[in-house]
Design a protein around this motif. Structure first.
Motif, PDB file in Angstrom:
ATOM      1  N   ASP A   1      80.745 -31.471 -36.754  1.00  0.00           N
ATOM      2  CA  ASP A   1      81.221 -31.544 -35.372  1.00  0.00           C
ATOM      3  C   ASP A   1      82.054 -30.314 -35.017  1.00  0.00           C
ATOM      4  O   ASP A   1      83.038 -29.998 -35.694  1.00  0.00           O
ATOM      5  N   THR A   2      81.662 -29.613 -33.963  1.00  0.00           N
ATOM      6  CA  THR A   2      82.402 -28.431 -33.506  1.00  0.00           C
ATOM      7  C   THR A   2      83.025 -28.668 -32.125  1.00  0.00           C
ATOM      8  O   THR A   2      83.510 -27.722 -31.500  1.00  0.00           O
ATOM      9  N   SER A   3      83.018 -29.910 -31.668  1.00  0.00           N
ATOM     10  CA  SER A   3      83.584 -30.210 -30.354  1.00  0.00           C
ATOM     11  C   SER A   3      85.111 -30.157 -30.401  1.00  0.00           C
ATOM     12  O   SER A   3      85.723 -30.342 -31.458  1.00  0.00           O
ATOM     13  N   LYS A   4      85.718 -29.897 -29.259  1.00  0.00           N
ATOM     14  CA  LYS A   4      87.177 -29.808 -29.168  1.00  0.00           C
ATOM     15  C   LYS A   4      87.813 -31.136 -29.567  1.00  0.00           C
ATOM     16  O   LYS A   4      87.488 -32.186 -29.049  1.00  0.00           O
ATOM     17  N   GLY A   5      88.756 -31.035 -30.520  1.00  0.00           N
ATOM     18  CA  GLY A   5      89.435 -32.244 -30.960  1.00  0.00           C
ATOM     19  C   GLY A   5      88.524 -33.265 -31.601  1.00  0.00           C
ATOM     20  O   GLY A   5      88.887 -34.439 -31.729  1.00  0.00           O
ATOM     21  N   PHE A   6      87.316 -32.825 -31.996  1.00  0.00           N
ATOM     22  CA  PHE A   6      86.319 -33.704 -32.613  1.00  0.00           C
ATOM     23  C   PHE A   6      86.054 -34.928 -31.718  1.00  0.00           C
ATOM     24  O   PHE A   6      85.887 -36.050 -32.194  1.00  0.00           O
ATOM     25  N   GLU A   7      86.006 -34.653 -30.406  1.00  0.00           N
ATOM     26  CA  GLU A   7      85.823 -35.739 -29.455  1.00  0.00           C
ATOM     27  C   GLU A   7      84.460 -36.411 -29.590  1.00  0.00           C
ATOM     28  O   GLU A   7      84.318 -37.604 -29.312  1.00  0.00           O
ATOM     29  N   LYS A   8      83.459 -35.663 -30.057  1.00  0.00           N
ATOM     30  CA  LYS A   8      82.141 -36.278 -30.252  1.00  0.00           C
ATOM     31  C   LYS A   8      82.154 -37.253 -31.429  1.00  0.00           C
ATOM     32  O   LYS A   8      81.422 -38.244 -31.426  1.00  0.00           O
ATOM     33  N   THR A   9      82.983 -36.957 -32.413  1.00  0.00           N
ATOM     34  CA  THR A   9      83.128 -37.895 -33.529  1.00  0.00           C
ATOM     35  C   THR A   9      83.738 -39.200 -33.038  1.00  0.00           C
ATOM     36  O   THR A   9      83.345 -40.287 -33.471  1.00  0.00           O
TER      37      THR A   9
END
Length: 224
Positions: free
Chosen positions: A179-187
């Motif tokens: 996951d490379t989304s900001k703040g691991f928001e996709k996780t």
């Protein structure tokens, strides 16, 4: 006759948490695990006997590190006064969210641990002790909520559900690593969808949840 005075043991100053701290720092500073216990103890001025009073080997130490992550998550959860009133679904969500917050705080070590092992997460030796702790915790969630959600699972289904939750954790861990989304928001999104799916499978709307989770995973896979 002159004798050499032996330096006093530092066992009173050394505990398992300190050894873990030193090990993790050594791993991240050198981008490699210590070659052996002797060299590790010599570098950090630890008696080998002190090391072995807490850990049987580096393999054992690495497994305990993951258990410590989990225990810290459980301690954090138990500080929430309202936690005992949560439904089984919300307890599982809280567990996953909190655990991944702890892993994020230690992401550099976790990434090293993952790359040091096989890509097949099911076979990671470092997670052996964690798997046992995790499954017991999930089973306790079910047992505590006797009349809520998945609490009506029978003795055969409970182990299946706890094993399913463990597999969920492994899949989310793999997703989080990539996951490379900001703040691991996709996780966070995948945690919510996967836990909803797991609980709903034993309730009334599994198909809808499975489709929702499948659409999200498909969308993410196409974007990478």
């Amino acid at each position: 006759m002159a004798t050499t005075k032996k330096a006093p043991s530092k066992s009173k100053q050394i505990d398992d948490n300190k050894i873990i701290e030193l090990y993790m720092d050594a791993v991240l500073s050198n981008n490699a695990a210590p070659k052996n216990v002797y060299l590790f103890c010599k570098e950090h001025q630890i008696e080998e006997s002190d090391f072995y009073s807490f850990f049987g080997s580096f393999e054992n130490l690495k497994q305990v590190i993951w258990v410590k992550f989990f225990e810290n998550a459980v301690l954090t959860i138990n500080k929430e006064e309202a936690y005992v009133t949560y439904s089984d679904k919300n307890k599982l969500l809280t567990l996953f969210y909190t655990l991944f917050e702890i892993l994020t705080l230690n992401r550099s070590y976790v990434m090293f641990s993952m790359h040091e092992n096989t890509n097949n997460l099911k076979n990671l030796k470092d997670l052996t002790l964690l798997r046992k702790e995790f499954k017991e915790f999930v089973t306790n969630i079910i047992d505590e909520n006797e009349n809520v959600g998945v609490a009506n699972l029978d003795k055969i289904t409970k182990p299946v559900f706890s094993e399913g939750a463990w597999i969920q954790f492994l899949l989310i861990l793999k997703f989080w690593i990539d996951d490379t989304s900001k703040g691991f928001e996709k996780t966070d999104i995948i945690i919510e969808k996967s836990v909803n799916t797991a609980v709903d499978v034993f309730n009334t709307k599994p198909l809808e949840s499975l489709l929702d989770l499948g659409k999200f995973l498909w969308k993410e896979s196409k974007m990478r």
